[in-house]
Each structure stands twice: as C-alpha cells, then as structure tokens.
Design a protein around this motif. Structure first.
Motif, PDB file in Angstrom:
ATOM      1  N   LEU A 180      23.250 -91.850 -79.344  1.00 54.14           N
ATOM      2  CA  LEU A 180      23.953 -93.300 -79.391  1.00 54.14           C
ATOM      3  C   LEU A 180      25.043 -92.339 -80.611  1.00 54.14           C
ATOM      4  CD1 LEU A 180      21.677 -96.229 -79.395  1.00 54.14           C
ATOM      5  CD2 LEU A 180      23.988 -96.082 -77.866  1.00 54.14           C
ATOM      6  N   GLY A 181      23.957 -91.656 -81.951  1.00 55.05           N
ATOM      7  CA  GLY A 181      25.024 -91.357 -82.784  1.00 55.05           C
ATOM      8  C   GLY A 181      25.965 -90.469 -82.637  1.00 55.05           C
ATOM      9  N   PHE A 182      25.754 -89.398 -81.755  1.00 53.44           N
ATOM     10  CA  PHE A 182      26.922 -88.827 -80.820  1.00 53.44           C
ATOM     11  C   PHE A 182      27.965 -89.075 -80.790  1.00 53.44           C
ATOM     12  CE2 PHE A 182      28.254 -86.408 -76.823  1.00 53.44           C
ATOM     13  CZ  PHE A 182      29.355 -85.315 -77.329  1.00 53.44           C
TER      14      PHE A 182
ATOM     15  N   VAL B   5      16.681 -86.034 -90.490  1.00 58.04           N
ATOM     16  CA  VAL B   5      17.644 -84.816 -91.086  1.00 58.04           C
ATOM     17  C   VAL B   5      18.635 -85.125 -90.447  1.00 58.04           C
ATOM     18  CG1 VAL B   5      18.813 -83.170 -92.526  1.00 58.04           C
ATOM     19  CG2 VAL B   5      16.308 -84.230 -92.688  1.00 58.04           C
ATOM     20  N   ALA B   6      18.765 -84.494 -89.228  1.00 58.53           N
ATOM     21  CA  ALA B   6      20.234 -84.277 -88.324  1.00 58.53           C
ATOM     22  C   ALA B   6      21.475 -85.169 -88.073  1.00 58.53           C
ATOM     23  CB  ALA B   6      19.363 -82.624 -87.494  1.00 58.53           C
ATOM     24  N   PRO B   7      20.444 -86.052 -87.072  1.00 63.48           N
ATOM     25  CA  PRO B   7      21.613 -87.109 -87.300  1.00 63.48           C
ATOM     26  C   PRO B   7      22.438 -87.242 -88.160  1.00 63.48           C
ATOM     27  CG  PRO B   7      19.457 -87.563 -86.769  1.00 63.48           C
ATOM     28  CD  PRO B   7      19.378 -86.700 -87.713  1.00 63.48           C
TER      29      PRO B   7
ATOM     30  N   GLY C 189      34.131 -98.842 -84.142  1.00 65.16           N
ATOM     31  CA  GLY C 189      33.290 -99.200 -83.771  1.00 65.16           C
ATOM     32  C   GLY C 189      31.772 -97.944 -84.226  1.00 65.16           C
ATOM     33  N   GLY C 190      33.061 -97.097 -83.109  1.00 62.64           N
ATOM     34  CA  GLY C 190      31.757 -95.393 -83.606  1.00 62.64           C
ATOM     35  C   GLY C 190      31.140 -94.849 -85.399  1.00 62.64           C
ATOM     36  N   ILE C 191      31.856 -95.501 -85.892  1.00 63.99           N
ATOM     37  CA  ILE C 191      31.225 -95.155 -87.601  1.00 63.99           C
ATOM     38  C   ILE C 191      30.522 -96.301 -87.780  1.00 63.99           C
ATOM     39  CG2 ILE C 191      31.882 -95.903 -89.855  1.00 63.99           C
ATOM     40  CD1 ILE C 191      34.607 -94.659 -89.814  1.00 63.99           C
TER      41      ILE C 191
ATOM     42  N   VAL D 282      26.126 -94.701 -88.818  1.00 63.26           N
ATOM     43  CA  VAL D 282      25.230 -95.733 -89.297  1.00 63.26           C
ATOM     44  C   VAL D 282      24.318 -95.951 -89.106  1.00 63.26           C
ATOM     45  CG1 VAL D 282      25.179 -97.449 -91.507  1.00 63.26           C
ATOM     46  CG2 VAL D 282      27.692 -95.591 -90.981  1.00 63.26           C
ATOM     47  N   ALA D 283      24.135 -97.487 -87.948  1.00 55.63           N
ATOM     48  CA  ALA D 283      23.301 -98.046 -87.557  1.00 55.63           C
ATOM     49  C   ALA D 283      21.991 -96.867 -86.870  1.00 55.63           C
ATOM     50  CB  ALA D 283      23.875 -98.910 -86.354  1.00 55.63           C
ATOM     51  N   SER D 284      22.786 -96.176 -86.051  1.00 54.48           N
ATOM     52  CA  SER D 284      21.793 -95.428 -85.533  1.00 54.48           C
ATOM     53  C   SER D 284      20.931 -94.047 -85.979  1.00 54.48           C
ATOM     54  CB  SER D 284      22.566 -93.853 -84.025  1.00 54.48           C
ATOM     55  OG  SER D 284      23.438 -92.862 -85.124  1.00 54.48           O
TER      56      SER D 284
END
Length: 295
Positions: free
Chosen positions: A132-134, A240-242, A269-271, A275-277
């Motif tokens: 989801l972060g990607f 850390v990676a996400p 929306g992407g931001i 942040v949420a993920s």
C-alpha cells in the motif's frame, strides 16, 4: 538517542534521512541550471568533504578515520556510487516523476534481500501494508512512463544498487561509527564523480550561487547518508524500509515550497496512504514488542 522510544527510532531516522536527501536533491536541481550533472556531483562531494572531515574531528573520531577504508564500508559505498551515477543520468533524461516512481521499488528489494540474507520474517500483513505504501508513492509521483528506454533501466539500476547498499550496510561492524560510514560515502562518490566528469563533460565555471547551493547540498548529504545507515542499524528492516516512501512526501513539500508546484488530489491521497501504512507498521511492531515482553 536513548530518549527516543525504541519502537520509532529506526523509522524516525529514515524520515530524517529522506528529508535530508530531498533538501540535497532540491539544491542540486537548482544548481544543474547552468552546470553539467557530474560537475554538480563533484562540487557537492567537495563541499561535503570540507564539512565532513572537521566534523569527524569535532566528534572525537580522529583515530577512527582509517575505518573509512574498511572493506565492508567500502563495499557499501561503492554500491552508493553505482546508484548515484545511474540516478543522475536517468534524472537528466527522464521526467522526474518517472525516475522517482521507479526508485520506489528500493524498499521492496531491501525487504526481499533481508528475508533471504538475514532470515528476517516479514509477514503477510506487513507485506500488504508495504505494498500500500508503494501504491501511495506512485500516486504521489504520478509517472507518465513515456520514453521508456535505457534511462528507465538506469533508474531501476539506481533502485537495485540502493537496496544492495542498504543490505551491505547491515554487514558493517558495530564498532564503526555511522558518521565514519557517511563520510566514506562522500569521499567515494567524490572520486567517482570526478572520474565521470573528466571522461564525459567539459568544466563550466560555477557562479557564486552555485557554490552556495553546493555547500548546503553537501551538508545535508552527510546527514542523509548518516541517518539512512543508522536507521537500518537500530531498527528492524520490516519496520524501517517502508518509511523510505517518505521521500515522495518530502519531494511534494519541496515542490510546494521551492518550485510552487501544488499537489493534486491524487497526490494528497497518496501521501495519506504512505503515512497511514507507515504508522500502522510501527503500531504492529510496538504491539509485537509488548507481547514479547509480557511473554
């Protein structure tokens, strides 16, 4: 660093790292108006070295300076050199959204690599959140994917070398200070960019504003290197990676503040998705940590 809760140390360092890199990139982008890209890298590396060597002495690392040439430190930073040489050429020949989006596969490669090399368990839920972060990062970058060519392969090469760099950094001995690793990266890239400049570019005399921009970029580059190395040293890779995806968030802020580029609804929306993920991953890690302590 002991006053920062354990659960967020690595994540916070990654956020600081991506912010430092974006400030550095912003100054570099401003400086490339009138200067060739490898010359900009050379000037930035010179400035960072002039900042970094006194910084090592002031931190009391004078006796540890020879560790700059430590084998594992050099392995990590030669991968950094390969990544930045790919990135600069790709950025000069592609839309920035496309090169940024292709770079977002770095955390995924790091996670796969850490699972294979270090036997770290990632888990299905965490992988889904990373995915989801990607997606959020691509929503921010909004690539057009026009003109896919050798330059797109170089952008992918940048992502692969950056992931290899971060995995190689995990093998650096614990007694090597993070700032030593950061200054070593500066020196290696300085020499590499100098060779690339001599082989492919003609020297252009920089103006005063170019030198000031490079002085600022060099300082933030040091902290970018330092924070990203320390992030993986103090925090689990899966947590850390996400937060590498925060790079796109900082890039939007830079575009807004410096270039007056306003994000659209898709980017916002992407931001929020990034942040949420990230916050959910930290929350899961903290919950797991508490259950471990109770057990």
């Amino acid at each position: 660093m002991h006053f920062i809760p354990i659960a967020i140390r690595g994540s916070l360092l990654m956020i600081l790292s991506t912010g430092s890199y974006v400030v550095n990139d912003t100054m570099m982008k401003l400086a490339t108006v009138g200067l060739p890209p490898y010359e900009v890298l050379l000037l930035r590396g010179t400035a960072a070295t002039l900042w970094g060597i006194p910084l090592l002495f002031s931190l009391g690392y004078a006796r540890q300076i020879p560790l700059i040439l430590d084998r594992r430190v050099l392995q990590r930073n030669l991968l950094e050199l390969a990544a930045i040489l790919c990135y600069v050429v790709a950025l000069a020949n592609m839309q920035i959204a496309d090169s940024t989006a292709l770079g977002q596969i770095t955390p995924l490669l790091v996670l796969v690599g850490s699972s294979v090399m270090f036997r770290e368990r990632i888990g299905g839920l965490r992988m889904a959140l990373i995915g989801l972060g990607f997606i959020g990062a691509v929503m921010v970058a909004q690539p057009t994917m026009q003109g896919i060519s050798i330059y797109a392969l170089l952008a992918l090469g940048n992502a692969a070398f950056a992931a290899a760099r971060d995995l190689a950094g995990r093998r650096v001995a614990a007694n090597v200070p993070g700032m030593i690793v950061a200054i070593s990266a500066v020196v290696v890239v300085l020499f590499g960019s100098g060779v690339a400049h001599l082989m492919s570019e003609r020297w252009v005399m920089p103006e005063t504003h170019h030198l000031l921009l490079m002085a600022g970029a060099g300082l933030f580059l040091i902290f970018g290197h330092f924070f990203i190395f320390m992030a993986y040293r103090v925090g689990p890779t899966g947590v850390v990676a996400p937060f590498y995806y925060c790079f796109t968030v900082w890039a939007v802020i830079s575009g807004l503040v410096v270039f007056q580029e306003f994000p659209n609804a898709l980017a916002i929306g992407g931001i929020l998705l990034v942040v949420a993920s990230g916050l959910t991953i930290v929350s899961l890690d903290e919950r797991r940590r508490r259950l471990t302590v109770v057990a």
